[in-house]
Design a protein around this motif. Structure first.
Motif, PDB file in Angstrom:
ATOM      1  N   MET A   1       0.827  -1.207   0.000  1.00 43.71           N
ATOM      2  CA  MET A   1       0.000   0.000   0.000  1.00 43.71           C
ATOM      3  C   MET A   1       0.862   1.257   0.000  1.00 43.71           C
ATOM      4  O   MET A   1       0.548   2.248  -0.662  1.00 43.71           O
ATOM      5  N   ARG A   2       1.968   1.238   0.739  1.00 47.04           N
ATOM      6  CA  ARG A   2       2.869   2.403   0.746  1.00 47.04           C
ATOM      7  C   ARG A   2       3.510   2.596  -0.632  1.00 47.04           C
ATOM      8  O   ARG A   2       3.673   3.721  -1.109  1.00 47.04           O
TER       9      ARG A   2
ATOM     10  N   ARG B   1       2.208   1.656  -3.516  1.00 42.64           N
ATOM     11  CA  ARG B   1       1.146   2.140  -4.388  1.00 42.64           C
ATOM     12  C   ARG B   1       0.899   3.628  -4.149  1.00 42.64           C
ATOM     13  O   ARG B   1       0.727   4.407  -5.086  1.00 42.64           O
ATOM     14  N   ARG B   2       0.910   4.049  -2.881  1.00 45.11           N
ATOM     15  CA  ARG B   2       0.675   5.451  -2.538  1.00 45.11           C
ATOM     16  C   ARG B   2       1.773   6.347  -3.116  1.00 45.11           C
ATOM     17  O   ARG B   2       1.513   7.447  -3.609  1.00 45.11           O
TER      18      ARG B   2
ATOM     19  N   GLU C   1      -7.602   8.457  -3.723  1.00 45.72           N
ATOM     20  CA  GLU C   1      -7.024   7.125  -3.493  1.00 45.72           C
ATOM     21  C   GLU C   1      -5.824   7.200  -2.555  1.00 45.72           C
ATOM     22  O   GLU C   1      -5.608   6.321  -1.727  1.00 45.72           O
TER      23      GLU C   1
ATOM     24  N   LEU D   1      -5.684   5.132   0.906  1.00 45.33           N
ATOM     25  CA  LEU D   1      -4.561   4.251   1.247  1.00 45.33           C
ATOM     26  C   LEU D   1      -3.950   4.648   2.581  1.00 45.33           C
ATOM     27  O   LEU D   1      -3.575   3.789   3.383  1.00 45.33           O
TER      28      LEU D   1
ATOM     29  N   LYS E   1      -6.153   3.333   5.288  1.00 52.40           N
ATOM     30  CA  LYS E   1      -6.009   1.881   5.403  1.00 52.40           C
ATOM     31  C   LYS E   1      -4.711   1.522   6.103  1.00 52.40           C
ATOM     32  O   LYS E   1      -4.661   0.631   6.951  1.00 52.40           O
TER      33      LYS E   1
END
Length: 407
Positions: free
Chosen positions: A6-7, A9-10, A45, A49, A52
């Motif tokens: 997730m990091r 992707r961020r 988004e 993220l 999350k």
């Protein structure tokens, strides 16, 4: 996705957003409708993220705590009775306490009633009433405090102490004294330090929750978890607002009002920011405090900051890509606190400094009372809880705020 994924992707999404801004600037134009729509989608988004990631890290931390032993084994020597153990930490006190709040005081056995009325417990209940209120079990109080820290940014950054009674006086050195060059055999020049005091008292905060009789009689319903979560949410919201913007009268004094003004924006920047504002705010804080300093702003201000570039065309916003690391500005962490003022004339939307100089004093012994009659007509039982807490910035020069220029 894992937290690491997730990091990652961020970070990619942030780069995409930067490419959109760069493209518009290279073409010397503003965002068109399609660009703005794509930018907003990316930022939404990014925020999702971040939420999350925060939730996953919080759950992981709580799961690790749950795997730790709750109580330390107590093995007294034969014929020796421990006299200084807090009776609220005992299983007997915990069981009797929750028996009262599930079934009422009438359900107690004689020995259970005596456990709740132990003089060592009652002596801790400074300022409580005598109408059926009981100090919560030690383990339950720790659970509430931990929940407050998880939901409250200021409790994570501040210095938190626990007091049993009375006010806590904190000496603060206001004049450090001086040294002097001296000739041989010359007399020393006296120069004493001067100390002031900050006093942390106890402001009372309370709330009532209602539970249906059906739920209380349901053995599968965890009354302690429900009550803990309900009280934590209410007290955390109340505390956070006071720790940030409190008046100091009947409530803690907030950090925004107590901090010194470090920088005021230029004329024409009533509700806007430029990158140089952060450089000026950064250097308004004395160098020793910068080592542990962090930025504090609400989500709307953070959104505006994300688009800012310095004089070299570089974004001043740096997303945190490592596990557990917050986002950064000028290499210093940024924390989002929704109770910080928004951008606007004469507002103070950003604080920067060492937040550990904000002290929070918890009065030991939260009290809870079961209200049998008040909501009986509706088939409900009330639970009243109050706590006593104070907060104060003990050294105003340790935190600086940015102030928007007046209209």
């Amino acid at each position: 996705m894992t937290i690491a994924e997730m990091r990652e992707r961020r970070g990619k999404l942030v780069n995409q957003a930067r490419e959109l801004v760069n493209r518009a600037e290279e073409e010397k134009r503003d965002f068109n409708a399609e660009d703005q729509q794509q930018y907003d989608r990316i930022m939404n988004e990014v925020d999702e993220l971040k939420n999350k990631i925060d939730r996953e890290e919080q759950l992981s931390g709580l799961e690790n705590q749950l795997n730790e032993p709750v109580n330390t084994p107590n093995r007294p020597e034969p014929n020796q009775q421990p006299s200084n153990v807090d009776p609220r930490a005992s299983d007997e006190y915990r069981d009797a306490f929750w028996k009262v709040f599930r079934n009422g005081k009438e359900a107690l056995q004689h020995n259970e009633f005596n456990t709740l009325m132990d003089s060592r417990v009652r002596n801790l209940a400074v300022g409580t009433d005598a109408n059926g209120g009981y100090l919560v079990p030690d383990e339950f109080e720790r659970q509430i405090i931990q929940g407050l820290e998880d939901q409250n940014i200021m409790r994570q950054l501040a210095t938190v102490i626990t007091t049993s009674s009375g006010s806590r006086e904190i000496p603060v050195e206001t004049d450090y004294g001086t040294a002097n060059w001296m000739g041989e055999n010359e007399a020393y020049t006296e120069s004493d330090a001067t100390f002031g005091q900050k006093v942390l008292g106890a402001h009372k905060a309370g709330t009532i929750i209602k539970v249906s009789e059906e739920l209380l009689n349901d053995s599968a319903f965890s009354i302690d978890n429900y009550v803990s979560n309900a009280f934590v949410k209410r007290f955390a919201n109340l505390e956070e607002k006071a720790f940030i913007a409190g008046t100091g009268t009947g409530q803690p004094e907030g950090i925004v009002g107590a901090a010194e003004i470090g920088h005021t924006t230029a004329a024409g920047q009533v509700d806007a920011l430029i990158a140089d504002d952060f450089i000026d705010l950064y250097h308004s804080l004395k160098r020793p405090y910068r080592r542990n300093a962090s930025f504090l702003a609400n989500d709307g201000t953070v959104k505006a900051i994300r688009k800012l570039k310095d004089n070299d065309g570089q974004y001043i916003w740096q997303p945190g890509l490592q596990a557990g690391e917050p986002d950064r500005i000028l290499q210093r962490p940024v924390y989002v606190a929704d109770d910080m003022p928004s951008l606007g004339a004469n507002e103070k939307p950003i604080a920067f400094g060492d937040m550990s100089y904000y002290w929070i004093a918890d009065r030991q012994g939260r009290v809870m009372q079961r209200l049998n009659e008040l909501y009986a007509a509706n088939g409900q039982v009330g639970f009243r809880m109050f706590q006593r807490v104070d907060g104060k910035l003990i050294l105003p020069e340790a935190v600086k705020v940015l102030q928007n220029v007046g209209a």
